[in-house]
Design an enzyme around this catalytic site. Structure first.
Site, PDB file in Angstrom:
ATOM      1  N   ARG A 246       0.825  -1.327  -0.047  1.00  0.00           N
ATOM      2  CA  ARG A 246      -0.073  -0.033   0.186  1.00  0.00           C
ATOM      3  C   ARG A 246       0.964   1.249  -0.038  1.00  0.00           C
ATOM      4  NH1 ARG A 246      -3.271  -0.154   4.938  1.00  0.00           N
ATOM      5  NH2 ARG A 246      -1.726  -1.017   5.761  1.00  0.00           N
TER       6      ARG A 246
ATOM      7  N   ASN B 240      -6.442  -2.511   2.408  1.00  0.00           N
ATOM      8  CA  ASN B 240      -6.169  -4.078   2.685  1.00  0.00           C
ATOM      9  C   ASN B 240      -7.710  -4.683   2.690  1.00  0.00           C
ATOM     10  OD1 ASN B 240      -3.497  -4.210   2.375  1.00  0.00           O
ATOM     11  ND2 ASN B 240      -3.344  -4.120   4.886  1.00  0.00           N
TER      12      ASN B 240
END
Length: 95
Positions: free
Chosen positions: A24, A42
């Site tokens: 990320r 996520n």
């Protein structure tokens, strides 16, 4: 003189070993370099959801980066869709 293409929204479901490996953060860095807004999140099933809005060339460049093999972690598959931007995003964040 040509008019710029309207902004575009990318929704990409990234499959593979992409949680707990800095994916990320890596995605956020690439998106900010490209001037995009959105987020990388996520998901409970192990995927990462990437939503990004901006100029079509920049959106396509982010998608290419996600598939480049040079990401944090390991990407097996990216399933994407493109839509009109909603304009509801600011900055690019990790969720």
């Amino acid at each position: 003189m040509t008019t710029p293409e309207p902004a575009q929204r990318l929704t990409a479901w990234v499959h593979g070993h992409v949680q707990g490996v800095g994916f990320r953060w890596w995605t956020r860095s690439r998106a900010l370099e490209l001037g995009l807004v959105g987020y990388a999140s996520n998901q409970p099933d192990g995927r990462v959801l990437v939503v990004a809005e901006g100029p079509p060339d920049a959106v396509r460049a982010l998608l290419a980066a996600l598939r480049s093999g040079k990401t944090a972690g390991h990407v097996d598959l990216v399933v994407e869709s493109f839509d009109a931007p909603r304009g509801d995003l600011t900055g690019f964040v990790e969720r």
